[in-house]
Scaffold this active site. Structure first.
Site, short mmCIF file in Angstrom:
data_model
loop_
_atom_site.label_atom_id
_atom_site.label_comp_id
_atom_site.label_asym_id
_atom_site.label_seq_id
_atom_site.Cartn_x
_atom_site.Cartn_y
_atom_site.Cartn_z
N HIS A 20 0.68 -1.09 0.18
CA HIS A 20 0.62 -0.14 -0.04
C HIS A 20 0.69 1.03 0.44
O HIS A 20 0.28 2.13 -0.67
CB HIS A 20 -0.77 -0.05 1.65
CG HIS A 20 -2.09 -1.40 1.68
ND1 HIS A 20 -1.93 -2.05 2.63
CD2 HIS A 20 -3.29 -1.14 0.40
CE1 HIS A 20 -3.29 -2.41 2.42
NE2 HIS A 20 -4.08 -2.29 1.32
N LYS A 44 -16.16 -6.74 6.00
CA LYS A 44 -15.07 -7.63 5.44
C LYS A 44 -14.84 -8.32 7.55
O LYS A 44 -13.72 -8.78 7.16
CB LYS A 44 -14.06 -6.90 4.81
CG LYS A 44 -14.09 -6.75 2.84
CD LYS A 44 -12.51 -6.49 3.16
CE LYS A 44 -12.10 -6.82 1.74
NZ LYS A 44 -10.91 -6.12 1.03
N ARG A 98 -2.22 -6.18 -8.33
CA ARG A 98 -0.65 -7.17 -8.24
C ARG A 98 -1.36 -8.71 -8.75
O ARG A 98 -2.03 -8.96 -8.68
CB ARG A 98 -1.55 -7.62 -6.10
CG ARG A 98 -0.71 -7.01 -5.32
CD ARG A 98 -1.31 -7.39 -3.88
NE ARG A 98 -3.03 -6.94 -3.87
CZ ARG A 98 -3.58 -7.05 -3.23
NH1 ARG A 98 -3.09 -7.47 -2.08
NH2 ARG A 98 -4.69 -7.13 -3.25
N SER A 136 -2.02 -7.83 2.79
CA SER A 136 -2.91 -7.30 4.54
C SER A 136 -3.66 -9.05 5.04
O SER A 136 -3.50 -9.28 6.08
CB SER A 136 -3.98 -6.37 4.67
OG SER A 136 -4.30 -5.13 3.47
P1 ADP Z 1 -9.87 -4.19 -0.66
O1 ADP Z 1 -11.04 -4.24 -0.06
O2 ADP Z 1 -10.59 -1.98 -1.25
O3 ADP Z 1 -9.17 -4.51 -0.84
P2 ADP Z 1 -7.24 -3.58 0.37
O4 ADP Z 1 -6.32 -2.66 1.83
O5 ADP Z 1 -6.90 -4.70 0.06
O6 ADP Z 1 -8.53 -2.71 -0.18
O7 ADP Z 1 -6.21 -2.65 -0.86
C1 ADP Z 1 -6.67 -1.02 -1.78
C2 ADP Z 1 -6.48 -1.43 -2.71
O8 ADP Z 1 -4.61 -1.85 -2.79
C3 ADP Z 1 -6.45 -2.38 -3.70
O9 ADP Z 1 -6.16 -1.49 -4.96
C4 ADP Z 1 -5.67 -3.24 -3.95
O10 ADP Z 1 -5.59 -4.18 -5.16
C5 ADP Z 1 -4.82 -2.47 -3.55
N1 ADP Z 1 -2.92 -2.90 -2.78
C6 ADP Z 1 -3.07 -3.98 -1.70
N2 ADP Z 1 -1.92 -4.55 -1.44
C7 ADP Z 1 -0.85 -3.81 -3.04
C8 ADP Z 1 -0.03 -4.68 -2.94
N3 ADP Z 1 0.84 -5.20 -2.56
N4 ADP Z 1 0.53 -3.78 -4.35
C9 ADP Z 1 -0.27 -3.40 -4.74
N5 ADP Z 1 -1.94 -2.96 -5.03
C10 ADP Z 1 -2.16 -3.87 -3.08
#
Ligand code: ADP
Length: 180
Positions: A20, A44, A98, A136
């Site tokens: 992030h 979630k 990803r 996460s």
């Molecule tokens: P959500 O519940 O909206 O998926 P996340 O916190 O899991 O929320 O992710 C927020 C954004 O960050 C999403 O677009 C996710 O694909 C991106 N993201 C999370 N981890 C990574 C990573 N390691 N590399 C690139 N993008 C990421």
């Protein structure tokens, strides 16, 4: 004078990982003001309550090098993403991708959001390959089982995870790191 370009980066950030943070650094280069939207997302069943997730993200932003922090704001939100984007005057929504795993979900979400508001562009960014695989969800599973998460999150976030899993309140929601 042209209007400042405002972008939002929405997510659950439960908790914020190095992946992030990498996307945040990249996004900050594309816009004049970046609003990080921390989705309440109670459905979630997040490990950290919204207010704590916001606090953790703010702390990470404050530690960014190169002065980007001044142009970044962190806010909780509970509304439709497009309404949140409009309320902060954003013209761009930033999402991270990803590998192929995110594609299907992000593709659907982008298309539906584009129907709701065609004025707002959705931009996908890739994290550096060092951080691409971090999620996460796995960080929480590793933390819950007493594993070392220091490669995936900042020392501050690692300490939060340790504290959270040390408290009897927090039971791991999943027993082992397993593919879904
Ligand atoms: P959500 O519940 O909206 O998926 P996340 O916190 O899991 O929320 O992710 C927020 C954004 O960050 C999403 O677009 C996710 O694909 C991106 N993201 C999370 N981890 C990574 C990573 N390691 N590399 C690139 N993008 C990421």
């Amino acid at each position: 004078m042209t209007e400042p370009r405002v972008g939002i980066y929405p997510g659950t950030f439960d908790p914020i990982t190095n992946g992030h943070s990498d996307i945040i650094r990249r996004a900050a280069r594309l816009v004049d003001r970046l609003v990080i939207g921390v989705a309440r997302n109670d459905g979630k069943g997040p490990l950290f309550p919204t207010e704590e997730r916001v606090e953790i993200v703010r702390d990470e932003v404050a530690h960014l090098e190169n002065g980007d922090a001044e142009r970044i704001e962190v806010r909780p939100f509970d509304s439709l993403l497009m309404h949140f984007a409009q309320s902060v005057g954003a013209k761009v929504i930033i999402r991270g991708l990803r590998a192929v795993s995110d594609f299907e979900y992000e593709f659907q979400m982008a298309n539906m959001n584009a129907q709701l508001n065609p004025e707002i562009e959705i931009v996908f960014l890739m994290a550096s390959d060092r951080y691409q695989f971090i999620s996460s969800r796995f960080v929480k599973e590793i933390g819950a089982l007493g594993g070392d998460v220091s490669h995936f999150v900042s020392p501050r976030v690692a300490a939060r995870l340790l504290a959270r899993f040390a408290s009897p309140r927090s039971k791991p929601r999943r027993r082992a790191v397993a593919a879904e």
